[in-house]
Structures are given as C-alpha cells and as structure tokens.
Design a protein around this motif. Structure first.
Motif, PDB file in Angstrom:
ATOM      1  N   ALA A  56       0.833  -1.208   0.000  1.00 17.86           N
ATOM      2  CA  ALA A  56       0.000   0.000   0.000  1.00 17.86           C
ATOM      3  C   ALA A  56       0.864   1.253   0.000  1.00 17.86           C
ATOM      4  CB  ALA A  56      -0.925  -0.009   1.215  1.00 17.86           C
ATOM      5  N   TYR A  57       1.982   1.209   0.715  1.00 20.32           N
ATOM      6  CA  TYR A  57       2.909   2.344   0.754  1.00 20.32           C
ATOM      7  C   TYR A  57       3.494   2.608  -0.631  1.00 20.32           C
ATOM      8  CZ  TYR A  57       7.077   5.026   2.103  1.00 20.32           C
ATOM      9  OH  TYR A  57       8.059   5.989   2.206  1.00 20.32           O
ATOM     10  N   GLU A  58       3.882   1.540  -1.346  1.00 18.43           N
ATOM     11  CA  GLU A  58       4.424   1.716  -2.694  1.00 18.43           C
ATOM     12  C   GLU A  58       3.376   2.258  -3.662  1.00 18.43           C
ATOM     13  OE1 GLU A  58       7.989  -1.617  -2.885  1.00 18.43           O
ATOM     14  OE2 GLU A  58       6.025  -2.142  -3.703  1.00 18.43           O
ATOM     15  N   MET A  59       2.107   2.045  -3.374  1.00 13.07           N
ATOM     16  CA  MET A  59       1.036   2.512  -4.252  1.00 13.07           C
ATOM     17  C   MET A  59       0.620   3.949  -3.971  1.00 13.07           C
ATOM     18  SD  MET A  59      -1.539  -0.750  -4.574  1.00 13.07           S
ATOM     19  CE  MET A  59      -1.051  -2.237  -5.437  1.00 13.07           C
ATOM     20  N   CYS A  60       1.171   4.574  -2.939  1.00 14.86           N
ATOM     21  CA  CYS A  60       0.817   5.972  -2.649  1.00 14.86           C
ATOM     22  C   CYS A  60       1.139   6.835  -3.858  1.00 14.86           C
ATOM     23  CB  CYS A  60       1.584   6.470  -1.421  1.00 14.86           C
ATOM     24  SG  CYS A  60       1.038   5.738   0.131  1.00 14.86           S
ATOM     25  N   PRO A  61       0.222   7.693  -4.277  1.00 12.84           N
ATOM     26  CA  PRO A  61       0.426   8.485  -5.500  1.00 12.84           C
ATOM     27  C   PRO A  61       1.662   9.378  -5.457  1.00 12.84           C
ATOM     28  CG  PRO A  61      -1.862   8.588  -4.780  1.00 12.84           C
ATOM     29  CD  PRO A  61      -1.100   7.922  -3.682  1.00 12.84           C
ATOM     30  N   ASP A  62       2.053   9.849  -4.275  1.00 13.38           N
ATOM     31  CA  ASP A  62       3.186  10.764  -4.181  1.00 13.38           C
ATOM     32  C   ASP A  62       4.493  10.056  -3.842  1.00 13.38           C
ATOM     33  OD1 ASP A  62       2.403  10.048  -1.680  1.00 13.38           O
ATOM     34  OD2 ASP A  62       2.250  12.073  -0.859  1.00 13.38           O
ATOM     35  N   PHE A  63       4.525   8.732  -3.894  1.00 12.80           N
ATOM     36  CA  PHE A  63       5.735   7.979  -3.569  1.00 12.80           C
ATOM     37  C   PHE A  63       6.323   7.400  -4.846  1.00 12.80           C
ATOM     38  CE2 PHE A  63       7.599   4.030  -1.293  1.00 12.80           C
ATOM     39  CZ  PHE A  63       8.851   4.626  -1.288  1.00 12.80           C
ATOM     40  N   GLU A  64       7.421   7.970  -5.300  1.00 11.98           N
ATOM     41  CA  GLU A  64       8.084   7.495  -6.506  1.00 11.98           C
ATOM     42  C   GLU A  64       9.029   6.357  -6.148  1.00 11.98           C
ATOM     43  OE1 GLU A  64      10.774   9.226 -10.209  1.00 11.98           O
ATOM     44  OE2 GLU A  64      10.087  10.545  -8.605  1.00 11.98           O
ATOM     45  N   ASN A  65       8.752   5.168  -6.668  1.00  9.21           N
ATOM     46  CA  ASN A  65       9.555   3.994  -6.362  1.00  9.21           C
ATOM     47  C   ASN A  65       9.417   2.978  -7.476  1.00  9.21           C
ATOM     48  OD1 ASN A  65       7.524   1.634  -5.301  1.00  9.21           O
ATOM     49  ND2 ASN A  65       6.706   3.665  -4.867  1.00  9.21           N
ATOM     50  N   ASP A  66      10.165   1.893  -7.392  1.00  8.01           N
ATOM     51  CA  ASP A  66      10.135   0.882  -8.456  1.00  8.01           C
ATOM     52  C   ASP A  66       9.315  -0.356  -8.076  1.00  8.01           C
ATOM     53  OD1 ASP A  66      11.734  -0.257  -6.567  1.00  8.01           O
ATOM     54  OD2 ASP A  66      13.404  -0.731  -7.907  1.00  8.01           O
ATOM     55  N   PHE A  67       8.483  -0.258  -7.027  1.00  5.56           N
ATOM     56  CA  PHE A  67       7.575  -1.342  -6.625  1.00  5.56           C
ATOM     57  C   PHE A  67       8.352  -2.620  -6.303  1.00  5.56           C
ATOM     58  CE2 PHE A  67       4.967   1.608  -8.950  1.00  5.56           C
ATOM     59  CZ  PHE A  67       3.788   1.654  -8.215  1.00  5.56           C
ATOM     60  N   ILE A  70       8.780  -4.244  -3.302  1.00  9.18           N
ATOM     61  CA  ILE A  70       8.060  -5.210  -2.462  1.00  9.18           C
ATOM     62  C   ILE A  70       6.908  -5.839  -3.239  1.00  9.18           C
ATOM     63  CG2 ILE A  70       6.675  -5.498  -0.381  1.00  9.18           C
ATOM     64  CD1 ILE A  70       9.597  -5.075   0.229  1.00  9.18           C
ATOM     65  N   THR A  71       6.176  -5.024  -3.992  1.00  5.70           N
ATOM     66  CA  THR A  71       5.066  -5.535  -4.800  1.00  5.70           C
ATOM     67  C   THR A  71       5.554  -6.600  -5.768  1.00  5.70           C
ATOM     68  OG1 THR A  71       3.964  -3.377  -4.673  1.00  5.70           O
ATOM     69  CG2 THR A  71       3.213  -4.888  -6.378  1.00  5.70           C
ATOM     70  N   SER A  72       6.684  -6.343  -6.407  1.00  2.00           N
ATOM     71  CA  SER A  72       7.230  -7.285  -7.389  1.00  2.00           C
ATOM     72  C   SER A  72       7.696  -8.575  -6.715  1.00  2.00           C
ATOM     73  CB  SER A  72       8.396  -6.635  -8.139  1.00  2.00           C
ATOM     74  OG  SER A  72       7.975  -5.445  -8.777  1.00  2.00           O
ATOM     75  N   TYR A  73       8.257  -8.451  -5.512  1.00  5.02           N
ATOM     76  CA  TYR A  73       8.696  -9.650  -4.785  1.00  5.02           C
ATOM     77  C   TYR A  73       7.496 -10.527  -4.416  1.00  5.02           C
ATOM     78  CZ  TYR A  73      10.200 -12.604  -0.933  1.00  5.02           C
ATOM     79  OH  TYR A  73      10.416 -13.683  -0.109  1.00  5.02           O
ATOM     80  N   ILE A  74       6.452  -9.920  -3.862  1.00  2.00           N
ATOM     81  CA  ILE A  74       5.266 -10.699  -3.481  1.00  2.00           C
ATOM     82  C   ILE A  74       4.608 -11.312  -4.716  1.00  2.00           C
ATOM     83  CG2 ILE A  74       2.954 -10.538  -2.487  1.00  2.00           C
ATOM     84  CD1 ILE A  74       5.182 -10.512  -0.437  1.00  2.00           C
ATOM     85  N   TYR A  75       4.599 -10.571  -5.821  1.00  2.00           N
ATOM     86  CA  TYR A  75       4.032 -11.092  -7.066  1.00  2.00           C
ATOM     87  C   TYR A  75       4.813 -12.323  -7.533  1.00  2.00           C
ATOM     88  CZ  TYR A  75       2.417 -11.149 -11.923  1.00  2.00           C
ATOM     89  OH  TYR A  75       1.888 -11.519 -13.135  1.00  2.00           O
ATOM     90  N   PHE A  76       6.146 -12.245  -7.455  1.00  2.00           N
ATOM     91  CA  PHE A  76       6.990 -13.377  -7.872  1.00  2.00           C
ATOM     92  C   PHE A  76       6.790 -14.573  -6.933  1.00  2.00           C
ATOM     93  CE2 PHE A  76      10.944 -15.808  -7.831  1.00  2.00           C
ATOM     94  CZ  PHE A  76      11.155 -16.027  -9.193  1.00  2.00           C
ATOM     95  N   LEU A  77       6.783 -14.306  -5.620  1.00  2.00           N
ATOM     96  CA  LEU A  77       6.606 -15.396  -4.660  1.00  2.00           C
ATOM     97  C   LEU A  77       5.231 -16.031  -4.801  1.00  2.00           C
ATOM     98  CD1 LEU A  77       7.941 -16.909  -2.309  1.00  2.00           C
ATOM     99  CD2 LEU A  77       6.970 -15.216  -0.755  1.00  2.00           C
ATOM    100  N   ASP A  78       4.212 -15.221  -5.039  1.00  2.00           N
ATOM    101  CA  ASP A  78       2.858 -15.743  -5.213  1.00  2.00           C
ATOM    102  C   ASP A  78       2.761 -16.602  -6.464  1.00  2.00           C
ATOM    103  OD1 ASP A  78       0.009 -15.884  -4.579  1.00  2.00           O
ATOM    104  OD2 ASP A  78      -0.280 -14.591  -6.322  1.00  2.00           O
ATOM    105  N   SER A  79       3.588 -16.289  -7.492  1.00  2.00           N
ATOM    106  CA  SER A  79       3.575 -17.097  -8.715  1.00  2.00           C
ATOM    107  C   SER A  79       4.145 -18.496  -8.473  1.00  2.00           C
ATOM    108  CB  SER A  79       4.372 -16.399  -9.821  1.00  2.00           C
ATOM    109  OG  SER A  79       5.762 -16.406  -9.528  1.00  2.00           O
ATOM    110  N   LEU A  80       4.890 -18.653  -7.379  1.00  2.00           N
ATOM    111  CA  LEU A  80       5.463 -19.959  -7.041  1.00  2.00           C
ATOM    112  C   LEU A  80       4.577 -20.756  -6.098  1.00  2.00           C
ATOM    113  CD1 LEU A  80       9.195 -18.961  -6.383  1.00  2.00           C
ATOM    114  CD2 LEU A  80       8.188 -19.788  -8.514  1.00  2.00           C
ATOM    115  N   ILE A  81       3.642 -20.087  -5.425  1.00  3.60           N
ATOM    116  CA  ILE A  81       2.835 -20.743  -4.389  1.00  3.60           C
ATOM    117  C   ILE A  81       1.377 -20.829  -4.831  1.00  3.60           C
ATOM    118  CG2 ILE A  81       2.014 -20.606  -2.012  1.00  3.60           C
ATOM    119  CD1 ILE A  81       4.556 -19.131  -1.290  1.00  3.60           C
ATOM    120  N   ASP A  82       0.931 -22.043  -5.012  1.00  6.23           N
ATOM    121  CA  ASP A  82      -0.481 -22.284  -5.322  1.00  6.23           C
ATOM    122  C   ASP A  82      -1.159 -23.097  -4.224  1.00  6.23           C
ATOM    123  OD1 ASP A  82      -0.952 -20.871  -7.591  1.00  6.23           O
ATOM    124  OD2 ASP A  82      -0.556 -22.520  -8.980  1.00  6.23           O
TER     125      ASP A  82
END
Length: 583
Positions: free
Chosen positions: A456-467, A469-481
C-alpha cells in the motif's frame, strides 16, 4: 439546567429531548442519570475544552500508575471531545494531572462513546474550489513531499480491514479517538511520561518544542486527515504518541520488562504490528525532534541509544541476518519507510528525488533493464520479428508453481543475502540441474499485515519507487499455489513457518498477492532464464523422468544397487559361457 432521568428509561431509549426550553448539544449542559445503586455520570458535551493543567495532570497520573502498579480497567466513559475541536492549553494539562489523582484515589479510566464526526463533503465557496485547483497544479509542477495518508488503492480489497486497521493502538490523527482504542490512551500516557523523565526536560518544555514545529509536522500528513484538528490539539496528540512510541521501542529492543507498565506479551505483539501500519505512522522528523532535544549533558548518549533501539526494532521485523550494517538513512519518512528501505537494501542511500528537489531538477524514474526488442520499440528502430516474438514468449512464463519447476529439474536453495531483491537462477555445470536462489523470510502473524502495508505504501500516488516489495510478493505468489509448494520452500530453508499449517502460509500469500501490478523489469532476467530452462527440459523429456523416479535419495540408492546387481549378473553369465567353451 440539569435533567434527572430514571435509569430504566435511559436504557430503554424512551427519553427524548424536547426542543422547547432545552439548550443545544453544543452547550456545556450535563445530563444526570439517577439510580439507587448507580453512580451519577456526567457526560461532557462535545466541543468542550480542557485546560493545560488537566492534560499534564493526566500525564502525572500515568506515572503514578506505573509506580503503584495500578492496571487500567475497561469501563464506560462519557462522550469525548469532537475531533478537531479546539481545547485550551490549560485544560489539556489539567487532564494529565487528573490522571494522577485518579490513580491515588483508586479510580480507573473509562471508555466513552464517540461523538458524531464532522460530516464530510460540506459545501465550499467558489473561490476555495478554484484555489484547490490551482494548488493541485502547483503540486504537480513542484513535486510534493511524501505524506502520511489513508490507504487508497487497496481500500476495496476484501482484506483491507484485517490488514490495515490497528488492532490495539492508534497513532497519529487517522484513527485517533475511535472507541476501540480508548483504553490504550492510558498506556500511552504511562510510556510518554517515562520517556520524558529520561530526557532531563519537563513535560511542558518538550511539548513546547513540538508545538513550535507543528506547522512542518502537519505538512507530513495528507491535509484531509489533519484539517479537523487545531494546531494545539495536533501538537498534543503527536507529542504523546511520539514519546510513547520511542519508549515502547526502547523497551522491546532491549528486552526490558514491559510488565512494569501492566502490558501483557500478547499486547506487545499486537502493538508491534500496529507500528508498521501505513495509516498508523508518525513522521520520522517528530521522533527525531524528541530524540535530539535532551537537556542534560550526561544524557546526550541517549540519542544514540534510541537510534540503536530503532535499528534493532527494524531488524527484528526485516528478517535480516545479525551483524549486517544499518546506517541512519537520510530523508526517512516514518518507521514503515525505514522497514521498506531495509528489506530492499536501500538503507543509508540518499533519496535521489530529494536531491533533485534541492536543485530544482525533475526526479528521474527508477533505472531498469530492458530487453533488446523493447529498446528498439522505444527508439523507433524496425524490430527483428523473430527476435521480438522470442522475447515475448520468454517474458510470459508458462510455469505456475514450485511443483512444475521441480518437474523440470529446478531445485530451490536459500541464499546468504537477506535483501528481497537478491533472487538468482543458476545452472550446475551450465546444464543440469537448475537452481533458484531466494532469500530467507520468516512467516508469522505479522507477515500478512506487514507486506500488505508495504505494498500500500508503494502505491501511494506521491511515492516514486520501483515497486520492489510488490514485485517480490508477485513473484513469490507465482510460485505458491498450494500446500505442497510451501512445503518445498520450507524444506529448502526459504520459508520459516511460525504461522501454523503450510496451507495457512499459502493462503496468506495468495490473499496479499491479489490484484497486484508489479514492475516486470524486476526479476526479469530470473524469469527469462527459468523459462528458457523450462522449455528446454520439456523438449528433452529427461527431467520429468528424473523427477518422477529419482526424487528421493532412497530411490537413487535402490536404482544404483539394482544396476550394480544386474552388472554382476551379466559378468557372471559371461564368465560361465567362457568357461563352458574352454572346457
């Protein structure tokens, strides 16, 4: 005038206020409820002010509670003051003094019902509307300071309330005053008073320092979450919350006895979770002001000790190895920001966007690696059709979970690095098997809320970042079903399960991995290498056979033994035939 109401009618809701001869709700009119065995309870009408003496009296009462060992109890409380209503300095400090008197008299704090909040959406003048429009334009041109704000992009998520709302304590203005957090207000006063006593300053001196800085502290929050508070009310709230937070962190980091404050272990765990919620953040500059304003020279080392406590506290939640260097990061926003930087290995790195603002330059977007085909598209160079199709095929991975990776001979191993960015794929002998290296993480009750709020912090409109944590969770979730995937990750030492069953761990990552938009350039090289290996092994058909028949070391031993026995049988047969012909 006072109205005496029978207790039976009061509880049945049969008493109605008459308009004639009765003052409005905004007047300081007490309502007295009568009963033979009931206490008379005076409910202060919303909007009333409290004096400076009363506030400091409450602070002293909290100190007396710690000394006397009094435990706060949950009781009914009168109606609190409406959020944002101004109260005099004298009455606020008077409340603190009253707390000490209550402890000495044996009374305990009571929880009151909340008054009606101010209705949002009130009409504003034409000039104000156009003023807001101009302000928005200026913000875009000049760039805005990252503000503490409510969760926006994930507010409709079905687990928003579970992961984003505090469990036991509210900090800052967003959840301040809600009835469920009233009991912890007493504990905050106890902790705040303990911290003040260590600074060598009086409570009024330290409060005055925060009051003088309130304009800058107000700017650390989104305007809509602080507009209902006067400068004095906001300064007092941040003063108490900041002192209490530093004292709590210092206690937890050094494993000191929190039972002196009558705080139980389960409450300690919940408070730690609440300190890393996006809507529960305090400006880091507030904590910095409090740490740096220590009066007595012999206590100057306290500032370094407090920063060390924050470092230990962040490391406790960042899953990093002991002994890794932790620098005091510049331009820290709040505790959640410190945790975010720590997990991604960005602590101690000066914020480039802040440097650009100082020179008036426009901040650059994060630097990322791009494929050859994507680079050609950016510079309008005619692409090679086959190469572009190959790139797209590789970027779109066809593997779905850990089980499918194991089928093609990809092994999982934990890396020594604990930065979540450090995920690698290698091949032993440049052929077989493939090895996916990932950092260790601990999964417990705090993992879901922590990662959800970091996203949620990375999604803040005024926070410029490369996502990151979001990318890590997305990658880990792709491994876990399913549960089997978690078992394999746990056996590889990548996941340390302190949550419960392996299925619960899978559910957590599937919950927080929903509706994410990652930065696909992060881990792109890893995904492409896995996809190449995956397609190659699928064509060769060797890996599935190995995975099916040689997944256990016992099957390998049995195969070798059988092969050896077969070899001996062949040799024996050959010798028998040769002996026959020679004879």
């Amino acid at each position: 005038m006072d109205h005496v109401i029978p207790m039976e009618e009061f509880h049945l809701g049969k008493v109605e206020r008459k308009e004639a001869g009765e003052s409005s709700r905004d007047n300081d009119q007490p309502v007295i409820v009568a009963g033979e065995t009931h206490k008379l309870m005076t409910s202060t009408i919303q909007g009333s002010t409290s004096s400076k003496e009363e506030k400091f009296k409450k602070l002293k009462e909290a100190q007396a509670k710690v000394q006397l060992g009094t435990t706060p109890e949950i009781q009914e409380m009168g109606e609190p003051t409406i959020e944002g209503s101004s109260s005099s300095k004298e009455e606020k400090f008077k409340k603190l003094k009253e707390a000490q008197a209550k402890v000495q008299l044996g009374t305990t704090p009571e929880i009151q019902e909340m008054g009606e909040p101010t209705i949002e959406g009130s009409s504003s003048s034409k000039e104000e509307k156009f003023k807001k429009l101009k302000e928005a334009q200026v913000k875009v041109q000049l760039g805005t300071t990252l503000e503490i704000q409510e969760v926006l992009m994930l507010r409709d998520h079905k687990h928003y309330q579970k992961y984003c709302e505090p469990r036991v304590v509210s900090l800052g203005p967003i959840h301040h005053g809600k009835p469920k957090y009233q009991l912890t207000e007493v504990y905050k006063l106890m902790l705040a008073d303990k911290f003040i006593g260590k600074t060598g300053r009086t409570d009024e001196e330290l409060y005055g320092i925060i009051k003088d800085k309130i304009k800058g502290l107000r700017e650390c929050y989104d305007e809509k979450v602080t507009q209902k508070y006067s400068d004095e009310d906001l300064a007092w709230m941040l003063f108490v919350d900041g002192c209490a937070t530093l004292q709590f962190i210092d206690l937890v980091a050094h494993h000191e006895n929190v039972e002196d404050f009558k705080i139980k272990n389960d409450q300690v765990a919940f408070v730690q979770q609440d300190l890393f919620l996006l809507e529960n953040q305090l400006p880091y500059k507030l904590l910095d002001y409090l740490m740096k304003n220590i009066k007595e020279e012999e206590n100057r080392k306290m500032e370094k000790n407090l920063w060390k406590s924050i470092q230990i506290f962040i490391d406790m939640h960042s899953m990093l190895a002991d002994g890794t260097e932790f620098q005091n990061p510049q331009n820290a926003v709040h505790l959640l920001d410190l945790l975010w930087k720590r997990l991604l290995g960005l602590d101690g790195v000066k914020d480039e966007s802040a440097q650009k603002k100082e020179t008036g330059e426009k901040p650059r977007s994060p630097t990322v690696k791009r494929s050859k085909a994507r680079t050609r598209r950016m510079i309008n160079t005619p692409p090679n059709k086959n190469e572009e199709n190959d790139e797209r095929d590789l970027e779109w991975h066809s593997f779905r979970n850990v089980q499918e990776l194991r089928e093609v001979g990809i092994h999982l191993k934990h890396s020594k690095s604990r930065s979540l960015r450090d995920i690698e794929f290698t091949k032993k002998c440049n052929f077989y098997p493939g090895i996916l290296w990932m950092p260790k993480i601990v999964v417990d009750d705090s993992t879901g809320p922590m990662f959800f709020n970091l996203i949620a912090y990375e999604m803040c409109p005024d926070f410029e970042n490369d996502f990151g944590i979001t990318s890590y969770i997305y990658f880990l979730d792709s491994l876990i079903d399913e549960q089997k995937d978690v078992i394999d990750l746990r056996n590889a030492g990548i996941l340390h399960n302190l949550l419960g069953s392996d299925q619960e761990v899978a559910d957590v990552f599937n919950e927080i991995g929903t509706d994410l938009v990652p930065n696909l350039d992060i881990y792109r090289d890893v995904r492409v290498q896995i996809q190449k290996y995956y397609k190659m092994q699928k064509k060769m058909k060797i890996s599935p056979v190995i995975h099916t028949h040689f997944s256990s070391p016992w099957t390998v031993i049995a195969f070798v033994a059988a092969f050896f026995a077969l070899g001996l049988t062949v040799v024996q047969t050959v010798y028998s035939i040769l002996a026959y012909y020679k004879g």
